[in-house]
Design a protein around this motif. Structure first.
Motif, PDB file in Angstrom:
ATOM      1  N   GLN A   1       0.815  -1.216   0.000  1.00 56.71           N
ATOM      2  CA  GLN A   1       0.000   0.000   0.000  1.00 56.71           C
ATOM      3  C   GLN A   1       0.847   1.264   0.000  1.00 56.71           C
ATOM      4  OE1 GLN A   1      -2.785   0.195   3.224  1.00 56.71           O
ATOM      5  NE2 GLN A   1      -3.400   2.271   2.755  1.00 56.71           N
ATOM      6  N   GLU A   2       1.982   1.235   0.650  1.00 61.99           N
ATOM      7  CA  GLU A   2       2.804   2.441   0.769  1.00 61.99           C
ATOM      8  C   GLU A   2       3.579   2.784  -0.504  1.00 61.99           C
ATOM      9  OE1 GLU A   2       5.074  -0.908   2.954  1.00 61.99           O
ATOM     10  OE2 GLU A   2       3.020  -0.412   2.406  1.00 61.99           O
ATOM     11  N   VAL A   3       3.609   1.871  -1.471  1.00 61.51           N
ATOM     12  CA  VAL A   3       4.282   2.149  -2.738  1.00 61.51           C
ATOM     13  C   VAL A   3       3.333   2.959  -3.613  1.00 61.51           C
ATOM     14  CG1 VAL A   3       5.303   1.166  -4.825  1.00 61.51           C
ATOM     15  CG2 VAL A   3       5.758   0.115  -2.603  1.00 61.51           C
ATOM     16  N   GLU A   4       3.679   4.234  -3.802  1.00 63.00           N
ATOM     17  CA  GLU A   4       2.830   5.140  -4.564  1.00 63.00           C
ATOM     18  C   GLU A   4       3.070   5.021  -6.062  1.00 63.00           C
ATOM     19  OE1 GLU A   4       2.955   9.842  -5.038  1.00 63.00           O
ATOM     20  OE2 GLU A   4       2.180   9.226  -3.093  1.00 63.00           O
ATOM     21  N   SER A   5       4.334   4.860  -6.452  1.00 61.72           N
ATOM     22  CA  SER A   5       4.700   4.786  -7.870  1.00 61.72           C
ATOM     23  C   SER A   5       5.805   3.761  -8.037  1.00 61.72           C
ATOM     24  CB  SER A   5       5.226   6.137  -8.379  1.00 61.72           C
ATOM     25  OG  SER A   5       4.304   7.166  -8.161  1.00 61.72           O
ATOM     26  N   CYS A   6       5.823   3.135  -9.205  1.00 56.97           N
ATOM     27  CA  CYS A   6       6.863   2.159  -9.521  1.00 56.97           C
ATOM     28  C   CYS A   6       7.299   2.390 -10.961  1.00 56.97           C
ATOM     29  CB  CYS A   6       6.343   0.737  -9.337  1.00 56.97           C
ATOM     30  SG  CYS A   6       7.530  -0.541  -9.800  1.00 56.97           S
TER      31      CYS A   6
ATOM     32  N   GLU B   1      19.718  -0.730 -11.284  1.00 56.98           N
ATOM     33  CA  GLU B   1      18.455  -1.062 -10.637  1.00 56.98           C
ATOM     34  C   GLU B   1      17.424  -1.424 -11.702  1.00 56.98           C
ATOM     35  OE1 GLU B   1      18.132   2.758  -8.963  1.00 56.98           O
ATOM     36  OE2 GLU B   1      19.334   2.277  -7.208  1.00 56.98           O
ATOM     37  N   ALA B   2      16.515  -2.317 -11.343  1.00 56.41           N
ATOM     38  CA  ALA B   2      15.432  -2.664 -12.262  1.00 56.41           C
ATOM     39  C   ALA B   2      14.240  -1.737 -12.067  1.00 56.41           C
ATOM     40  CB  ALA B   2      15.003  -4.112 -12.043  1.00 56.41           C
ATOM     41  N   PHE B   3      14.041  -1.282 -10.823  1.00 61.55           N
ATOM     42  CA  PHE B   3      12.896  -0.439 -10.485  1.00 61.55           C
ATOM     43  C   PHE B   3      13.337   0.672  -9.553  1.00 61.55           C
ATOM     44  CE2 PHE B   3      11.158  -4.749 -10.987  1.00 61.55           C
ATOM     45  CZ  PHE B   3      10.226  -4.533 -11.978  1.00 61.55           C
ATOM     46  N   VAL B   4      12.601   1.782  -9.608  1.00 62.46           N
ATOM     47  CA  VAL B   4      12.649   2.806  -8.576  1.00 62.46           C
ATOM     48  C   VAL B   4      11.208   2.994  -8.137  1.00 62.46           C
ATOM     49  CG1 VAL B   4      13.125   5.217  -8.019  1.00 62.46           C
ATOM     50  CG2 VAL B   4      14.704   3.950  -9.486  1.00 62.46           C
ATOM     51  N   VAL B   5      10.978   2.921  -6.820  1.00 59.37           N
ATOM     52  CA  VAL B   5       9.627   3.108  -6.295  1.00 59.37           C
ATOM     53  C   VAL B   5       9.598   4.316  -5.378  1.00 59.37           C
ATOM     54  CG1 VAL B   5       8.979   0.678  -6.486  1.00 59.37           C
ATOM     55  CG2 VAL B   5       9.960   1.509  -4.348  1.00 59.37           C
ATOM     56  N   LYS B   6       8.441   4.974  -5.343  1.00 60.32           N
ATOM     57  CA  LYS B   6       8.219   6.064  -4.403  1.00 60.32           C
ATOM     58  C   LYS B   6       7.347   5.515  -3.286  1.00 60.32           C
ATOM     59  CE  LYS B   6       6.752  10.096  -5.880  1.00 60.32           C
ATOM     60  NZ  LYS B   6       5.799  11.175  -6.276  1.00 60.32           N
ATOM     61  N   ILE B   7       7.836   5.653  -2.068  1.00 56.82           N
ATOM     62  CA  ILE B   7       7.115   5.181  -0.883  1.00 56.82           C
ATOM     63  C   ILE B   7       6.725   6.391  -0.052  1.00 56.82           C
ATOM     64  CG2 ILE B   7       7.368   3.954   1.312  1.00 56.82           C
ATOM     65  CD1 ILE B   7       9.142   1.953  -0.080  1.00 56.82           C
ATOM     66  N   ARG B   8       5.482   6.410   0.420  1.00 55.07           N
ATOM     67  CA  ARG B   8       5.028   7.453   1.346  1.00 55.07           C
ATOM     68  C   ARG B   8       4.476   6.765   2.591  1.00 55.07           C
ATOM     69  NH1 ARG B   8       4.914  12.671  -1.080  1.00 55.07           N
ATOM     70  NH2 ARG B   8       4.403  12.621  -3.282  1.00 55.07           N
ATOM     71  N   VAL B   9       5.006   7.188   3.737  1.00 57.63           N
ATOM     72  CA  VAL B   9       4.588   6.637   5.028  1.00 57.63           C
ATOM     73  C   VAL B   9       4.526   7.758   6.053  1.00 57.63           C
ATOM     74  CG1 VAL B   9       5.442   4.278   4.636  1.00 57.63           C
ATOM     75  CG2 VAL B   9       6.989   6.016   5.549  1.00 57.63           C
ATOM     76  N   ALA B  10       4.018   7.444   7.237  1.00 49.95           N
ATOM     77  CA  ALA B  10       3.856   8.464   8.279  1.00 49.95           C
ATOM     78  C   ALA B  10       5.171   8.804   8.974  1.00 49.95           C
ATOM     79  CB  ALA B  10       2.817   8.008   9.293  1.00 49.95           C
ATOM     80  N   THR B  11       5.971   7.788   9.299  1.00 52.48           N
ATOM     81  CA  THR B  11       7.164   8.013  10.122  1.00 52.48           C
ATOM     82  C   THR B  11       8.359   7.254   9.558  1.00 52.48           C
ATOM     83  OG1 THR B  11       6.798   6.102  11.552  1.00 52.48           O
ATOM     84  CG2 THR B  11       5.688   8.165  12.196  1.00 52.48           C
ATOM     85  N   VAL B  12       9.536   7.597  10.060  1.00 54.80           N
ATOM     86  CA  VAL B  12      10.747   6.880   9.671  1.00 54.80           C
ATOM     87  C   VAL B  12      10.664   5.426  10.126  1.00 54.80           C
ATOM     88  CG1 VAL B  12      13.252   6.775   9.981  1.00 54.80           C
ATOM     89  CG2 VAL B  12      12.137   8.979   9.612  1.00 54.80           C
ATOM     90  N   ASP B  13      10.059   5.167  11.278  1.00 51.33           N
ATOM     91  CA  ASP B  13       9.871   3.785  11.728  1.00 51.33           C
ATOM     92  C   ASP B  13       9.012   3.012  10.732  1.00 51.33           C
ATOM     93  OD1 ASP B  13      11.398   4.174  14.005  1.00 51.33           O
ATOM     94  OD2 ASP B  13       9.663   4.588  15.295  1.00 51.33           O
ATOM     95  N   ASP B  14       7.974   3.655  10.203  1.00 50.70           N
ATOM     96  CA  ASP B  14       7.139   3.006   9.183  1.00 50.70           C
ATOM     97  C   ASP B  14       7.947   2.744   7.921  1.00 50.70           C
ATOM     98  OD1 ASP B  14       4.861   3.052  10.799  1.00 50.70           O
ATOM     99  OD2 ASP B  14       4.191   4.987   9.990  1.00 50.70           O
ATOM    100  N   LEU B  15       8.832   3.664   7.573  1.00 48.17           N
ATOM    101  CA  LEU B  15       9.686   3.457   6.407  1.00 48.17           C
ATOM    102  C   LEU B  15      10.580   2.240   6.621  1.00 48.17           C
ATOM    103  CD1 LEU B  15      10.876   4.225   3.670  1.00 48.17           C
ATOM    104  CD2 LEU B  15      12.384   5.843   4.886  1.00 48.17           C
TER     105      LEU B  15
END
Length: 163
Positions: free
Chosen positions: A88-93, A100-114
């Motif tokens: 769910q946290e992967v916004e774009s791929c 690298e084969a992929f670059v993904v953008k992840i959005r989360v609430a905190t660094v711990d969530d990251l």
């Protein structure tokens, strides 16, 4: 697609809620002519949808990271991409050229969530390793550009990159 279609697309990217009358005033056509053109752009797959742009901070997603994914020698890229889509946290791929084969953008609430997200990501079958860049601030994102809308070079810039 002609120049008027490109102008309509640019106007819709800037304001997806614009009325046909508003668009018509911007491009010099009647509302019915714009309606017909927008319908053709939708039916041909040029316009694929409309959505609300949401401020990630306002919905509690204050941490953004760009993660490069290196597959293993036996990693199946289609399976890796499907597994990434399930997070769910992967916004774009993006499938990319290079190490690298992929670059993904992840959005989360905190660094711990990251950190938890990166653990889940690294456990995907076929992922050998990752490289993470944490975004400190976003200068711009999701610009409404269209082919043919690139502005003239900035003063001092020359075509071909020479000085």
């Amino acid at each position: 697609m002609d120049l008027v279609d490109r102008q309509i697309i640019a106007a819709l990217r800037a304001n997806g809620r614009a009325t046909y009358a508003d668009l018509g005033r911007q491009v010099g056509l009647s509302a019915s002519a714009v309606h017909e053109r927008v319908g053709k752009l939708e039916n041909s797959g040029v316009i694929t949808g409309y959505h609300a742009m949401v401020d990630p901070m306002a919905v509690g997603l204050g941490v953004t990271a760009l993660v490069g994914i290196h597959p293993s020698d036996t990693g199946d890229e289609d399976k890796i991409a499907a597994s990434l889509a399930a997070l769910q946290e992967v916004e774009s791929c993006y499938a990319v050229a290079g190490d690298e084969a992929f670059v993904v953008k992840i959005r989360v609430a905190t660094v711990d969530d990251l950190e938890r997200s990166l653990v889940r990501l690294r456990r995907i079958d076929g992922v050998a390793r990752t490289r993470t860049t944490v975004v400190l601030s976003t200068r711009f994102e999701g610009r409404p550009n269209t082919p043919g809308s690139i502005a003239d070079p900035a003063p001092g810039d020359t075509p071909g990159g020479g000085a």
